[in-house]
Design a protein around this motif. Structure first.
Motif, PDB file in Angstrom:
ATOM      1  N   TYR A 323     -19.258  37.248  21.074  1.00 32.89           N
ATOM      2  CA  TYR A 323     -20.592  36.680  21.293  1.00 32.89           C
ATOM      3  C   TYR A 323     -20.540  35.162  21.095  1.00 32.89           C
ATOM      4  N   ARG A 325     -23.623  31.792  20.317  1.00 30.11           N
ATOM      5  CA  ARG A 325     -25.006  31.553  19.903  1.00 30.11           C
ATOM      6  C   ARG A 325     -25.416  30.135  20.298  1.00 30.11           C
ATOM      7  N   THR A 354     -28.555  39.057  24.190  1.00 24.04           N
ATOM      8  CA  THR A 354     -28.668  40.157  23.237  1.00 24.04           C
ATOM      9  C   THR A 354     -29.927  40.067  22.385  1.00 24.04           C
ATOM     10  N   LEU A 400     -28.698  34.869  20.955  1.00 24.83           N
ATOM     11  CA  LEU A 400     -27.354  35.437  20.871  1.00 24.83           C
ATOM     12  C   LEU A 400     -26.999  36.056  22.214  1.00 24.83           C
ATOM     13  N   GLN A 402     -23.852  37.896  24.632  1.00 26.08           N
ATOM     14  CA  GLN A 402     -22.539  38.541  24.673  1.00 26.08           C
ATOM     15  C   GLN A 402     -21.708  37.918  25.784  1.00 26.08           C
ATOM     16  N   LYS A 403     -20.451  37.662  25.502  1.00 23.75           N
ATOM     17  CA  LYS A 403     -19.578  37.041  26.490  1.00 23.75           C
ATOM     18  C   LYS A 403     -19.278  38.015  27.630  1.00 23.75           C
TER      19      LYS A 403
END
Length: 465
Positions: A323, A325, A354, A400, A402-403
């Motif tokens: 992840y 941010r 997310t 946040l 997620q990659k």
């Protein structure tokens, strides 16, 4: 003759290209690109005019405004709706709204109409008016919520009794030249068009009544028509680079120059280091009293190099294994509070957003398949109002993400492609100025320093042992 013919053949295609270029220029001038928003392709305000019953000299109509725009709302002091009557109609009475001027009603005796102007302007009533003057979805001072953020308050309606208008579908003539202002410009309304009569269900839903006649008017927004200067700018920063990329200089306007006369288009501003709160009276401009008499006072805000009322700051904060941010801060440099504020951000990784920690979040999928746009707004009673400039004049949240397979911190990928505040486009920094990762040479220097230090430590340990 052959030379002349060849010249003639050569010139004709060239003139065709000139005509084509002129036509393209004309179309671009008449239909500015800003009138179409690709993030909200179906967004508009639709005005529905339903004739509910006939009277002795006209009809009773229910007029409803539906805001189908996902993120563009109308805030105080509210909407103004106008039109031109096609004949010599008058407004006998209204509920839920009022005309701003009565006009010349001198030819009437006894019962005087509410409005006799050939081009009335209608405004919403304020909250708290007597119940006898109200109608459904009225009396909010002209405030109209956006469809995504505040659907319960995205419609407004009023009742109007029209006289001298005809008493049948064949004698009533549709009004023309509809205008919608908020109260400034920005909306362009098309002509009124007859549509299928509306149906109105009874409270129990078991019976429907039908309007006698219905027409629609569609109004679209253009930032180009609303104001030539932007109202917000964007700055960037990241954990992997110390330097902050500021807003562009003169992004919204240029800072007033005290050595030159103040133009009416220049915003008044105060030095943020001189006061903790914004003054309530017109201030000195950069320490000089240069306010011109008999001219409207421009918007008051804190002085800055970009002179934008709103600054958006995007900070790439943390990198995790799966992840990453980002922190978003909205700073208000304006003298006014922003209620029902919202922020629209376009970023390629929003398909994997997310969590938004202190903003309400809603994805905007304009075309159903691509989910790269998110809409954010405040949490009710917490940060839903962006206060005027000062210590409380900002709101912030972290998000946040997620990659995904495209994830990279290189080439500015971690920064938004487009940002809008309250529906208006914000000015982004130049692409070549985005925070960049340390280059390969820097990495090599770090690796070399590490190896040298390791060798020195080994040498010291060997000497000791």
């Amino acid at each position: 003759m052959e030379i002349s013919s060849s010249l003639e053949l050569d010139i004709k295609p060239r003139w065709s290209l000139v005509y084509l270029a002129a036509l393209c220029l004309f179309l671009c001038t008449c239909f500015p690109a800003e009138a179409f928003d690709p993030l909200d392709p179906n967004g508009n305000i639709t005005i529905k005019w339903d004739v509910m019953s006939w009277t002795a000299d006209g009809y009773v109509a229910l007029v409803t405004m539906f805001n189908y725009q996902q993120y563009r709302h109308i805030e105080a002091p509210g909407w103004n709706l106008g039109w031109h009557w096609a004949k010599k109609e008058v407004i006998w009475n209204m509920q839920g709204a009022q005309a701003t001027m009565q006009g010349d009603c001198s030819k009437f005796h006894g019962n005087i109409p509410h409005c006799c102007k050939p081009d009335p302007t209608i405004v919403d009533l304020l909250p708290g008016v007597p119940y006898s003057q109200q109608s459904a979805n009225c009396c909010r001072g002209g405030v109209l919520g956006s469809f995504a953020q505040d659907p319960a308050n995205s419609a407004a309606s009023f009742q109007v009794i029209v006289g001298n208008a005809g008493t049948s579908n064949t004698t009533v003539v549709l009004p023309k030249n509809f205008t919608l202002s908020t109260p400034g410009p920005g909306y362009t309304c098309g002509p009124a068009k007859k549509v299928k009569q509306s149906l109105f269900p009874s409270p129990d839903g078991r019976r429907h009544t039908q309007a006698l006649m219905t027409w629609n008017v569609t109004c679209a927004y253009s930032q180009f028509l609303a104001q030539r200067a932007p109202t917000c700018c964007v700055s960037f920063s990241s954990f992997y680079q110390e330097a902050i990329v500021p807003c562009r200089t003169c992004a919204c306007n240029c800072k007033p120059n005290i050595t030159q006369p103040l133009l009416s288009t220049q915003p008044l501003c105060v030095d943020p280091t001189d006061a903790l709160t914004m003054p309530t009276t017109p201030p000195l401009v950069n320490g000089a009293s240069s306010i011109i008499r008999n001219q409207p006072v421009p918007a008051l805000l804190y002085c800055s190099e970009d002179m934008c009322p709103i600054q958006i700051h995007w900070h790439v904060k943390v990198n995790y294994q799966q992840y990453w941010r980002a922190k978003v801060t909205i700073t208000n440099r304006h003298v006014k509070n922003y209620t029902l504020w919202n922020l629209v951000v376009q970023h390629p990784n929003f398909n994997n957003l997310t969590e938004s920690f202190s903003f309400t979040y809603k994805p905007l999928s304009a075309y159903g398949t691509i989910n790269d746009t998110a809409m954010f707004w405040g949490i009710k009673y917490y940060n839903d109002m962006l206060m005027a400039a000062g210590p409380e004049g900002n709101v912030q949240s972290e998000i946040l993400l997620q990659k995904d397979s495209r994830f990279t911190f290189g080439q500015g990928w971690a920064f938004p492609h487009r940002i809008l505040f309250n529906g208006d486009e914000c000015v982004l920094p130049p692409p070549d100025s985005y925070p960049s990762l340390p280059n390969a040479a820097s990495k090599l220097r770090v690796l070399t320093s590490f190896l040298v230090m390791s060798i020195l430590v080994l040498c010291v340990l060997a000497a000791i042992l």
